[in-house]
Motif scaffolding. Structure first.
Motif, PDB file in Angstrom:
ATOM      1  N   PRO A   1      31.310   5.489 -21.543  1.00  0.00           N
ATOM      2  CA  PRO A   1      29.984   5.495 -20.913  1.00  0.00           C
ATOM      3  C   PRO A   1      29.316   4.121 -21.050  1.00  0.00           C
ATOM      4  O   PRO A   1      29.183   3.598 -22.153  1.00  0.00           O
ATOM      5  CB  PRO A   1      29.222   6.553 -21.706  1.00  0.00           C
ATOM      6  N   ILE A   2      28.905   3.572 -19.943  1.00  0.00           N
ATOM      7  CA  ILE A   2      28.179   2.293 -19.947  1.00  0.00           C
ATOM      8  C   ILE A   2      26.742   2.624 -19.553  1.00  0.00           C
ATOM      9  O   ILE A   2      26.431   2.816 -18.376  1.00  0.00           O
ATOM     10  CB  ILE A   2      28.786   1.287 -18.959  1.00  0.00           C
ATOM     11  N   TYR A   3      25.889   2.736 -20.572  1.00  0.00           N
ATOM     12  CA  TYR A   3      24.508   3.149 -20.357  1.00  0.00           C
ATOM     13  C   TYR A   3      23.607   1.922 -20.339  1.00  0.00           C
ATOM     14  O   TYR A   3      23.405   1.267 -21.360  1.00  0.00           O
ATOM     15  CB  TYR A   3      24.094   4.126 -21.454  1.00  0.00           C
ATOM     16  N   LEU A   4      23.072   1.601 -19.160  1.00  0.00           N
ATOM     17  CA  LEU A   4      22.232   0.411 -18.990  1.00  0.00           C
ATOM     18  C   LEU A   4      20.829   0.822 -18.565  1.00  0.00           C
ATOM     19  O   LEU A   4      20.656   1.586 -17.616  1.00  0.00           O
ATOM     20  CB  LEU A   4      22.831  -0.522 -17.926  1.00  0.00           C
ATOM     21  N   LYS A   5      19.843   0.304 -19.285  1.00  0.00           N
ATOM     22  CA  LYS A   5      18.448   0.558 -18.934  1.00  0.00           C
ATOM     23  C   LYS A   5      17.973  -0.559 -18.009  1.00  0.00           C
ATOM     24  O   LYS A   5      17.829  -1.703 -18.426  1.00  0.00           O
ATOM     25  CB  LYS A   5      17.595   0.622 -20.194  1.00  0.00           C
ATOM     26  N   LEU A   6      17.728  -0.193 -16.768  1.00  0.00           N
ATOM     27  CA  LEU A   6      17.432  -1.208 -15.759  1.00  0.00           C
ATOM     28  C   LEU A   6      16.077  -1.865 -15.968  1.00  0.00           C
ATOM     29  O   LEU A   6      15.811  -2.923 -15.403  1.00  0.00           O
ATOM     30  CB  LEU A   6      17.516  -0.592 -14.358  1.00  0.00           C
ATOM     31  N   GLY A   7      15.225  -1.230 -16.755  1.00  0.00           N
ATOM     32  CA  GLY A   7      13.949  -1.868 -17.065  1.00  0.00           C
ATOM     33  C   GLY A   7      14.139  -3.184 -17.780  1.00  0.00           C
ATOM     34  O   GLY A   7      13.276  -4.067 -17.726  1.00  0.00           O
ATOM     35  N   ASP A   8      15.294  -3.354 -18.445  1.00  0.00           N
ATOM     36  CA  ASP A   8      15.560  -4.599 -19.159  1.00  0.00           C
ATOM     37  C   ASP A   8      15.895  -5.748 -18.217  1.00  0.00           C
ATOM     38  O   ASP A   8      15.954  -6.908 -18.642  1.00  0.00           O
ATOM     39  CB  ASP A   8      16.716  -4.407 -20.147  1.00  0.00           C
ATOM     40  N   ILE A   9      16.118  -5.452 -16.936  1.00  0.00           N
ATOM     41  CA  ILE A   9      16.356  -6.522 -15.968  1.00  0.00           C
ATOM     42  C   ILE A   9      15.094  -7.355 -15.802  1.00  0.00           C
ATOM     43  O   ILE A   9      15.113  -8.452 -15.284  1.00  0.00           O
ATOM     44  CB  ILE A   9      16.825  -5.927 -14.615  1.00  0.00           C
ATOM     45  N   PHE A  10      14.003  -6.812 -16.286  1.00  0.00           N
ATOM     46  CA  PHE A  10      12.718  -7.537 -16.279  1.00  0.00           C
ATOM     47  C   PHE A  10      12.890  -8.954 -16.847  1.00  0.00           C
ATOM     48  O   PHE A  10      12.259  -9.891 -16.398  1.00  0.00           O
ATOM     49  CB  PHE A  10      11.720  -6.743 -17.128  1.00  0.00           C
ATOM     50  N   ASN A  11      13.780  -9.090 -17.841  1.00  0.00           N
ATOM     51  CA  ASN A  11      13.979 -10.401 -18.467  1.00  0.00           C
ATOM     52  C   ASN A  11      15.370 -10.968 -18.198  1.00  0.00           C
ATOM     53  O   ASN A  11      15.774 -11.937 -18.806  1.00  0.00           O
ATOM     54  CB  ASN A  11      13.782 -10.291 -19.983  1.00  0.00           C
ATOM     55  N   GLU A  12      16.134 -10.327 -17.327  1.00  0.00           N
ATOM     56  CA  GLU A  12      17.505 -10.762 -17.087  1.00  0.00           C
ATOM     57  C   GLU A  12      17.695 -11.168 -15.619  1.00  0.00           C
ATOM     58  O   GLU A  12      16.897 -10.833 -14.752  1.00  0.00           O
ATOM     59  CB  GLU A  12      18.495  -9.632 -17.442  1.00  0.00           C
TER      60      GLU A  12
ATOM     61  N   LEU B   1      32.241   5.267 -17.094  1.00  0.00           N
ATOM     62  CA  LEU B   1      31.218   6.057 -16.407  1.00  0.00           C
ATOM     63  C   LEU B   1      29.948   5.229 -16.541  1.00  0.00           C
ATOM     64  O   LEU B   1      29.374   5.136 -17.626  1.00  0.00           O
ATOM     65  CB  LEU B   1      31.037   7.435 -17.051  1.00  0.00           C
ATOM     66  N   ILE B   2      29.528   4.597 -15.472  1.00  0.00           N
ATOM     67  CA  ILE B   2      28.372   3.703 -15.529  1.00  0.00           C
ATOM     68  C   ILE B   2      27.092   4.491 -15.231  1.00  0.00           C
ATOM     69  O   ILE B   2      26.982   5.151 -14.194  1.00  0.00           O
ATOM     70  CB  ILE B   2      28.538   2.533 -14.547  1.00  0.00           C
ATOM     71  N   ILE B   3      26.150   4.418 -16.156  1.00  0.00           N
ATOM     72  CA  ILE B   3      24.875   5.138 -16.040  1.00  0.00           C
ATOM     73  C   ILE B   3      23.755   4.105 -15.993  1.00  0.00           C
ATOM     74  O   ILE B   3      23.482   3.415 -16.978  1.00  0.00           O
ATOM     75  CB  ILE B   3      24.670   6.085 -17.237  1.00  0.00           C
ATOM     76  N   LEU B   4      23.132   3.969 -14.839  1.00  0.00           N
ATOM     77  CA  LEU B   4      22.055   2.994 -14.644  1.00  0.00           C
ATOM     78  C   LEU B   4      20.729   3.750 -14.605  1.00  0.00           C
ATOM     79  O   LEU B   4      20.409   4.420 -13.621  1.00  0.00           O
ATOM     80  CB  LEU B   4      22.273   2.220 -13.331  1.00  0.00           C
ATOM     81  N   ASP B   5      19.977   3.641 -15.670  1.00  0.00           N
ATOM     82  CA  ASP B   5      18.760   4.442 -15.823  1.00  0.00           C
ATOM     83  C   ASP B   5      17.505   3.640 -15.480  1.00  0.00           C
ATOM     84  O   ASP B   5      17.290   2.565 -16.032  1.00  0.00           O
ATOM     85  CB  ASP B   5      18.659   4.957 -17.266  1.00  0.00           C
ATOM     86  N   GLY B   6      16.698   4.185 -14.581  1.00  0.00           N
ATOM     87  CA  GLY B   6      15.382   3.607 -14.311  1.00  0.00           C
ATOM     88  C   GLY B   6      15.372   2.515 -13.268  1.00  0.00           C
ATOM     89  O   GLY B   6      14.815   1.447 -13.507  1.00  0.00           O
ATOM     90  N   PHE B   7      15.959   2.801 -12.090  1.00  0.00           N
ATOM     91  CA  PHE B   7      15.907   1.759 -11.060  1.00  0.00           C
ATOM     92  C   PHE B   7      14.465   1.488 -10.616  1.00  0.00           C
ATOM     93  O   PHE B   7      14.163   0.454 -10.043  1.00  0.00           O
ATOM     94  CB  PHE B   7      16.789   2.106  -9.849  1.00  0.00           C
ATOM     95  N   ASP B   8      13.563   2.425 -10.914  1.00  0.00           N
ATOM     96  CA  ASP B   8      12.151   2.234 -10.576  1.00  0.00           C
ATOM     97  C   ASP B   8      11.442   1.333 -11.589  1.00  0.00           C
ATOM     98  O   ASP B   8      10.275   0.974 -11.396  1.00  0.00           O
ATOM     99  CB  ASP B   8      11.437   3.584 -10.540  1.00  0.00           C
ATOM    100  N   GLU B   9      12.124   0.973 -12.686  1.00  0.00           N
ATOM    101  CA  GLU B   9      11.483   0.203 -13.749  1.00  0.00           C
ATOM    102  C   GLU B   9      11.885  -1.270 -13.746  1.00  0.00           C
ATOM    103  O   GLU B   9      11.676  -1.976 -14.730  1.00  0.00           O
ATOM    104  CB  GLU B   9      11.829   0.799 -15.115  1.00  0.00           C
ATOM    105  N   MET B  10      12.484  -1.682 -12.653  1.00  0.00           N
ATOM    106  CA  MET B  10      12.943  -3.074 -12.618  1.00  0.00           C
ATOM    107  C   MET B  10      11.775  -4.046 -12.512  1.00  0.00           C
ATOM    108  O   MET B  10      10.619  -3.664 -12.617  1.00  0.00           O
ATOM    109  CB  MET B  10      13.947  -3.247 -11.485  1.00  0.00           C
ATOM    110  N   LYS B  11      12.068  -5.280 -12.254  1.00  0.00           N
ATOM    111  CA  LYS B  11      11.112  -6.378 -12.374  1.00  0.00           C
ATOM    112  C   LYS B  11       9.728  -6.032 -11.833  1.00  0.00           C
ATOM    113  O   LYS B  11       9.571  -5.440 -10.784  1.00  0.00           O
ATOM    114  CB  LYS B  11      11.660  -7.588 -11.625  1.00  0.00           C
ATOM    115  N   HIS B  12       8.717  -6.450 -12.585  1.00  0.00           N
ATOM    116  CA  HIS B  12       7.315  -6.215 -12.247  1.00  0.00           C
ATOM    117  C   HIS B  12       6.989  -6.664 -10.828  1.00  0.00           C
ATOM    118  O   HIS B  12       7.336  -7.757 -10.400  1.00  0.00           O
ATOM    119  CB  HIS B  12       6.438  -6.971 -13.241  1.00  0.00           C
ATOM    120  N   ALA B  13       6.308  -5.771 -10.086  1.00  0.00           N
ATOM    121  CA  ALA B  13       5.807  -6.091  -8.745  1.00  0.00           C
ATOM    122  C   ALA B  13       6.913  -6.625  -7.836  1.00  0.00           C
ATOM    123  O   ALA B  13       6.703  -7.532  -7.044  1.00  0.00           O
ATOM    124  CB  ALA B  13       4.661  -7.078  -8.824  1.00  0.00           C
ATOM    125  N   MET B  14       8.092  -6.058  -7.944  1.00  0.00           N
ATOM    126  CA  MET B  14       9.214  -6.516  -7.143  1.00  0.00           C
ATOM    127  C   MET B  14       9.025  -6.117  -5.686  1.00  0.00           C
ATOM    128  O   MET B  14       8.656  -4.991  -5.387  1.00  0.00           O
ATOM    129  CB  MET B  14      10.505  -5.892  -7.703  1.00  0.00           C
TER     130      MET B  14
END
Length: 835
Positions: free
Chosen positions: A211-222, A257-270
């Protein structure tokens, strides 16, 4: 033969997969089907031996038997490699099969220092080791307490979503899945649970995807998906052998099994284009045998076209539907609210878990009986709808465990207030939400809920409606549209269908509306706006807020300068609240000390229409004094209208109120009545100079009829109160007016009242107050005057006056002028005829 070919083909596929991993891992001198000392080795590669400053040579034999590696097959493989091992042509032989070996073979392998056996999954772990990361994922599920209270979530059709994912993973269907749900529906808990279970299988040696569990909210800084993946596995979890190309190769071969959580939480005001570009980056992971799940809120899309574009790769050129080759077609799964069965499972689990956590476990009242009582209260039917969203169920449970007060003692307002503060804090804790303050988010959603409420309340709205919102962004760092998108995502707004938004729960909107009203900056349109907004639930929230008294005070203050129309429901509300016994606001409106303060017809209308004032001591004298004091015709009309409303709304005492009403009428127009000339029992035209008098006379005469005895004597004046009320209200339209007035009183009752003429005129006695009650002569003179006045009133009604007998002063003057001209003309004609 078919079976042999199938086995051979699968063996070749296994060989190619192993070679691909070795090649991508950039091992030394890698080769496939390499001839080593006369033997074709499936995969050959070398690694540096740093201790001996040489290389270690590996030969890999790949077999797909469809069964466990047995003794015969093992011996056959060893026989072909024994010479290579003994001559050091290779240092180690790695046998890779699709399944683990039999126990006997496993013992043999473990005792042979030059031979190892691995499944493909195990070999992959030698190349890139995720064991530390997998341990961390399992711990995350445990440390967050989810393992103690997690309840499986279901889709809107009632299917267990975990079972759906498990079945999909085992199939050859590699279409990606999008799990959609609004705030607090358990998406992140589900993602954490799913990753943990797959991680546990891997650590237990089961054949399973990593399982590859990635929190997409962290893309805020990536910088996109590559930066996020590298941050996780090269730095944070220090995965041995990690490279991004190797990660992609493992994914292509079906190891993850890639799990991408929170696509709505990506970069601010995107912006949407940037958001879509990020999804396009994720889609690079959807290849060959990959399994990709993304999770997020549907309100990340502001229209159905946006969702179709992102989740299904459909875009439009004109009216033509076109597939976007860089996008993927996701299978959508929509998460449903907690069912009663899920709540019955969740609440006891979460109570038990929470009761053991600090600071709750330090409360001296926490014990089994208390917890059982709380479970029973929380599962009461009246709370079911409120806690059907997992996050709400958690919040209410924590509130319930923090006090000994009965849950029923909590006001709904303070419950929602606590809820909403925690929701805002929850959103504020997310990295992608940090750039917009909690206060600004609260101001936005409160403003939005208010504007949508007064424009219909129960209707949905589009993103275009949000763009027209009268909301000033503070120091915007991005285009307004992009910031509004961010504000919507981080709120209690849900989306459904094509460009359709709505509040997650109507009661949340009602709560926010009540908050807006209580913090209102009162202005010109405030009364009309509040009138449109006040539903019963909003009123209940205001009641429970503890600020209602202040709110009513603001309303009364604003009504001093308000001209216009209010609804009957708003009128009933403010009348009831103003004259509640625990208030000192209402009765002060008609007390002598308030005469100088009353500048509003609304205050007079409220005061004299309230049923509570019927029992006020000395009401008659209060009415006269109040009426006599004011010179404002609108306030006088308001007193008439208020008294009428009171009479119509009464079950008993209607006659008394009607007498007061008609006596007040006589009080106002007595000068006109006393001047009426009655000729042969009929009233000729009489002029009325005062607009108020004209309004009252017209309305009363249109609503009244006279009844006579058999002897021709006037007996009663019959008054149609409902018609009179309508006429008086029409006269006030544009100044003060109550719409749908029939809803104020019991319209099914009889509004026609008979008033004996002999009893009419009681209020006139207030015109002649005796200076000395003991002076009998003075008293007799005053009584005599009163009898004469009442006699004139009786004569007036005996003449059966009608509204058609009223003549404006202007008309009367014009008629007099015409008669004068005519008389002069006749005089001239007479003189001319003489000559």
């Amino acid at each position: 033969m078919d079976k042999t070919i199938n086995t051979t083909e699968k063996g070749n596929e296994l060989r190619d997969a192993v070679f691909s991993v070795v090649k991508t891992a950039q091992k030394l001198n890698y080769a496939v089907e390499k001839n080593v000392a006369g033997k074709n080795v499936d995969v050959y590669y070398e690694e540096s031996d740093r201790l001996q400053r040489g290389v270690i040579k590996y030969g890999v034999e790949c077999k797909h038997y469809g069964k466990a590696l047995g003794r015969t097959d093992y011996d056959s493989i060893i026989a072909t490699y024994i010479s290579l091992l003994s001559s050091n042509a290779i240092d180690y032989l790695i046998i890779i099969t699709d399944l683990p070996p039999t126990p006997g073979v496993l013992d043999t392998v473990e005792n042979n220092r030059q031979v190892v056996h691995k499944t493909f999954d195990e070999f992959s772990s030698l190349i890139m080791d995720f064991s530390q990361y997998l341990t961390s994922v399992v711990s995350m599920y445990k440390n967050e307490g989810l393992c103690d209270y997690y309840v499986p979530i279901k889709d809107i059709e009632g299917n267990d979503i975990e079972n759906t994912i498990n079945k999909w993973v085992l199939t050859e269907d590699c279409s990606p899945i999008a799990i959609l749900a609004g705030y607090g529906m358990g998406k992140t808990s589900f993602a954490t649970m799913l990753a943990s279970k797959f991680a546990r299988r891997c650590l237990n040696g089961e054949t399973s995807r990593i399982p590859i569990y990635l929190k997409l909210g962290d893309i805020f800084n990536e910088q996109g998906i590559e930066g996020l993946v590298c941050k996780y596995f090269a730095s944070q979890y220090n995965v041995s052998g990690f490279t991004y190309p190797l990660f992609l190769e493992f994914n292509r071969l079906g190891r993850f099994l890639i799990i991408l959580d929170g696509f709505d939480e990506m970069k601010h005001a995107m912006s949407f284009s940037a958001f879509r570009s990020n999804i396009r980056e994720f889609n690079k992971l959807v290849v060959n045998q990959s399994k990709v799940v993304i999770l997020g809120r549907p309100n990340a899309f502001t229209s159905e076209n946006e969702k179709s574009s992102v989740l299904h790769g459909i875009k439009y050129i004109g009216d033509q539907e076109v597939k976007d080759a860089e996008m993927r077609d996701y299978r959508e799964i929509e998460v449903g609210l907690f069912t009663g069965e899920q709540l019955n499972d969740f609440i006891p689990k979460f109570i038990s878990y929470s009761a053991d956590q600090a600071p709750i476990n330090s409360y001296d009242f926490i014990n089994k009986d208390f917890c059982d009582q709380r479970i029973s209260e929380l599962l009461d039917e009246k709370h079911r709808e409120l806690i059907s969203r997992p996050v709400h169920a958690r919040m209410l449970t924590l509130i319930a465990l923090a006090t000994t007060e009965a849950l029923s003692s909590f006001t709904t307002y303070h419950l929602y207030e606590t809820f909403y503060e925690r929701i805002l804090e929850r959103e504020d804790s997310r990295p992608a939400r940090k750039k917009i303050s909690k206060d600004e988010r609260k101001e936005f959603i409160t403003k939005l809920s208010w504007e949508r409420w007064i424009k219909g309340g129960d209707r949905g709205f589009s993103f275009e409606d949000v763009e027209t919102l009268n909301f000033n962004l503070k120091a915007p760092e991005a285009p307004r549209k992009d910031i509004l998108r961010d504000l919507i995502i981080g709120s209690v707004i849900e989306s459904k269908g094509d460009n359709f938004f709505y509040f997650a729960h109507r009661s949340f909107q009602e709560f926010l509306v009540s908050q807006h009203i209580l913090s209102l900056e009162w202005g010109t349109n405030s009364i009309s706006d509040v009138d449109r907004a006040l539903g019963q639930n909003v009123i209940d929230f205001i009641e429970e807020s503890g600020q209602k008294r202040q709110f009513i005070g603001h309303l009364l203050e604003q009504m001093c300068s308000f001209t216009g129309e209010i609804t009957s429901s708003f009128y009933r509300f403010i009348r009831t609240e103003t004259f509640k016994l625990d208030f000192d606001i209402g009765f002060s409106l008609i007390e002598p000390s308030s005469y100088d303060d009353c500048q509003s017809p609304w205050h007079a209308l409220l005061a004299f229409s309230c049923p509570t004032t019927i029992g006020l001591r000395g009401f008659d004298s209060t009415l006269v004094n109040f009426y006599e004091f004011t010179t404002d015709s609108n306030i006088k009309l308001a007193i008439f209208i208020g008294t009428l409303i009171k009479a119509l709304g009464m079950n008993s005492g209607v006659d008394k109120q009607a007498f007061l009403l008609i006596d007040l009428f006589h009080w106002q127009v007595f000068k006109i009545i006393s001047k009426c000339k009655i000729h042969k029992g009929n009233i000729r035209d009489f002029a009325v100079e005062n607009d108020l008098d004209r309004t009252l006379l017209t309305s009363f005469l249109k609503s009244a009829s006279v009844e006579f005895t058999t002897k021709g004597e006037v007996s009663n004046v019959k008054l149609d109160l409902a018609n009179l009320l309508t006429l008086l209200l029409d006269a006030t339209r544009g100044n003060f007016y109550i719409s749908n007035i029939e809803a104020v009183y019991n319209s099914t009752g009889n509004s026609s009242v008979k008033l004996p003429v002999l009893k009419i005129g009681e209020l006139l006695s207030f015109r002649y107050p005796a200076r000395n009650e003991r002076d009998s002569e003075e008293v007799n003179q005053l009584n005599s005057q009163l009898r004469r006045d009442r006699k004139k009133i009786q004569q007036f009604w005996r003449a059966n006056p009608t509204a058609s007998t009223l003549v404006p002063v202007k008309v009367r003057a014009e008629n007099a002028k015409k008669r004068s001209v005519l008389k002069l003309k006749n005089s001239r004609n007479s003189l001319e005829s003489e000559y």
